[in-house]
Design an enzyme around this catalytic site. Sequence first.
Site, PDB file in Angstrom:
ATOM      1  CG  HIS A 184      11.524   1.464 -19.270  1.00  0.00           C
ATOM      2  ND1 HIS A 184      10.488   1.692 -19.290  1.00  0.00           N
ATOM      3  CD2 HIS A 184      12.062   1.383 -18.569  1.00  0.00           C
ATOM      4  CE1 HIS A 184       9.823   2.763 -19.288  1.00  0.00           C
ATOM      5  NE2 HIS A 184      11.487   3.237 -18.565  1.00  0.00           N
ATOM      6  NE  ARG A 291      -3.100  -7.444  -4.642  1.00  0.00           N
ATOM      7  CZ  ARG A 291      -3.579  -7.683  -6.329  1.00  0.00           C
ATOM      8  NH1 ARG A 291      -3.504  -7.074  -6.698  1.00  0.00           N
ATOM      9  NH2 ARG A 291      -4.776  -8.655  -6.267  1.00  0.00           N
ATOM     10  NE  ARG A 327      -4.468  -6.128  -0.026  1.00  0.00           N
ATOM     11  CZ  ARG A 327      -3.961  -6.621  -0.465  1.00  0.00           C
ATOM     12  NH1 ARG A 327      -5.077  -7.128  -0.773  1.00  0.00           N
ATOM     13  NH2 ARG A 327      -3.006  -7.103  -1.551  1.00  0.00           N
ATOM     14  CG  ASN A 449      -7.582 -12.693  -6.590  1.00  0.00           C
ATOM     15  OD1 ASN A 449      -8.503 -12.027  -7.221  1.00  0.00           O
ATOM     16  ND2 ASN A 449      -6.712 -11.842  -6.341  1.00  0.00           N
ATOM     17  CG  ASP A 450      -6.626 -13.748  -0.174  1.00  0.00           C
ATOM     18  OD1 ASP A 450      -6.800 -15.414  -0.487  1.00  0.00           O
ATOM     19  OD2 ASP A 450      -6.254 -12.939  -0.020  1.00  0.00           O
ATOM     20  NE  ARG A 460      -5.158 -18.415  -6.984  1.00  0.00           N
ATOM     21  CZ  ARG A 460      -5.686 -17.696  -7.678  1.00  0.00           C
ATOM     22  NH1 ARG A 460      -5.441 -17.018  -8.987  1.00  0.00           N
ATOM     23  NH2 ARG A 460      -4.523 -16.228  -7.160  1.00  0.00           N
TER      24      ARG A 460
HETATM   25  C1  PEP Z   1      -7.847 -10.701  -3.479  1.00  0.00           C
HETATM   26  O1  PEP Z   1      -7.836 -11.677  -2.576  1.00  0.00           O
HETATM   27  O2  PEP Z   1      -8.858 -10.994  -4.022  1.00  0.00           O
HETATM   28  C2  PEP Z   1      -7.003  -9.578  -3.354  1.00  0.00           C
HETATM   29  C3  PEP Z   1      -7.256  -8.521  -4.664  1.00  0.00           C
HETATM   30  O3  PEP Z   1      -6.393  -9.213  -2.841  1.00  0.00           O
HETATM   31  P1  PEP Z   1      -4.512 -10.502  -3.067  1.00  0.00           P
HETATM   32  O4  PEP Z   1      -4.320 -11.360  -3.916  1.00  0.00           O
HETATM   33  O5  PEP Z   1      -3.603  -9.392  -2.780  1.00  0.00           O
HETATM   34  O6  PEP Z   1      -4.709 -11.419  -2.050  1.00  0.00           O
HETATM   35 MG    MG Z   2      -6.996 -11.355  -0.630  1.00  0.00          MG
END
Ligand code: PEP
Ligand code: MG
Length: 563
Positions: A184, A291, A327, A449-450, A460
């Site tokens: 909140h 997610r 997803r 990200n992955d 990372r």
């Molecule tokens: C990614 O991997 O870029 C992504 C959006 O999924 P997550 O960060 O949930 O792994």
């Molecule tokens: Mg991912």
Amino acid sequence: MLKGIGASDGIGIGRALKLVEKPIVYEEIAVTDTEAEKQRLADAVQAFCRRSEARAKQMDETGADGAILRGHIAMLSDPYMLSQMNELIDGGTCAEKAVETVCDMFIAVFSMTDDELTRQRAADVGDIKKQVQKLLLGIEDVDISRLPPNTVLIVDELTPSMTAEMDKAHVVGIVTERGGRTSHSAIISRALKIPAVLSVENALTLLPAEMELIVDGHAGEVYTDIDDQLREQFLEVQKRFAEKVALEEKHRGRPTATKNGIPKKLYANIGSHKDLDAVLAGDAEGIGLFRTEFLFMDRNALPTEEEQFEAYKAIAVGMRGKEVIIRTLDVGGDKDIPYLNLKKEENPFMGFRAVRYCLANRDAYKAQLRAILRASAYGDVAVMVPLVTRVEEIIEVRGMVEELKGELDIQNIPYKKDIKVGVMVETPAACLIADLLAAHADFFSIGTNDLTGYVMAADRGNADVSYLYSTLDPAVLRAIKYIITSARKRGIPCGMCGEAAADPRMIPLLVSFGLEEFSVNPSSVLSVRCALSELDSVACDAIAEKALSMETEKEVSAYLGTL
Ligand code: PEP
Ligand code: MG
């Protein structure tokens, strides 16, 4: 410097004001001078009415409704209520106790009714009781409806009622001890555009009242030892931020397009159906990544199909026909769900995760896919499959979706007949076979990200190799370009839901490559729309060509960083 969670962007420079509820303790003494005691009560009641009227007026002026506070005045002015208190005092009861006894009696009566409005009055009487007792005892509450200019409010948690009363014009920063990015407190502070750092451990104890503070709502940092140099430095950041925000705000409600008129979709990423308010406040045009794993966390067993259906439906309904890409479960890697008892793996990021797990646990996967299909009857819902590495995986998921559609048809349960099934491209394998996968997917969304970690073979979280983890590395840029080009060749849309979609250095390249949908944090929507509106796609082609001709990440980031 204290560290917390940066929940609302911006820099706030001001003085600490701590909001702590003081306990009400009094000694029940037998009163002898009853007239003086009744006068004490009358004075407190008068002070209460005066203060409430002033607050109500202030609320009216700021567009809020002061009617609740005027209702409090009317209640306490009721001769019956007051005469009951005075009667108790006549019998030797002290004023504090008289207020408590009479108010508790009203609370009990109001609480017993079936009528919701009358029951709410019980809460009002509770509020009156607390306030009059504090006035009698001389307990000074901080009046947050009248705050000194440049206040940094330090609270345990920011509640909606506090927000209603708060003198917003004078609050330049918020620091809380509790709350995360979707709490909140976070949503409120972002909506009010007040820089906020949440979950600062022991903030109420560690930060002395009146101390000058700098709240960096972006970095999630609160500075305490401020010298002229630091103040100057942050004043400069603050000025630049204010200019940026003013510019971005002009893009609220506008369509998203490049300077030369190429339309783009600008979506938001969410982790829960509770993020709907943030998405709407952020002005996103859809949801590019829901997610779902958060629905599976913080519990002891899998959520049922019904529970999932309700969550997905809430988002589908709330988005009113705008696209919602859900997803499917992305478990494993850095996302552990303890009750699934996944085996400890030597290399979890290369292991049994996401679609690999789901295809091996088909009953649980079916429940999720069925819940998504059922929710698709309530909006423009699409399914997205994470961590795909082989064509067979997407073919198998599509087969399951078709099978479930047949089941729903037999049961007469509605769903979106042409629901889209997309692939999240986030592994090097999926990138390299993007041309093949495109034949089996209704859309792509790039998970940078992955993808960055896998392409660079760099974790990372590992400080020793984190220098390799960069989306601007020539290898990652080539991967992204190839994925988008493959989608375009096949005629399917391509989006990006990794953090890179909101990186201003990356956006010109994504425009040049032909990315159609940018899915970002809800609070980044306006800044991305603003950035896109300033870019001409022809100029972006030249930028991309130059960036792709560079050999090192250092050169690329230096070049894109200065554009
Ligand atoms: C990614 O991997 O870029 C992504 C959006 O999924 P997550 O960060 O949930 O792994
Ligand atoms: Mg991912």
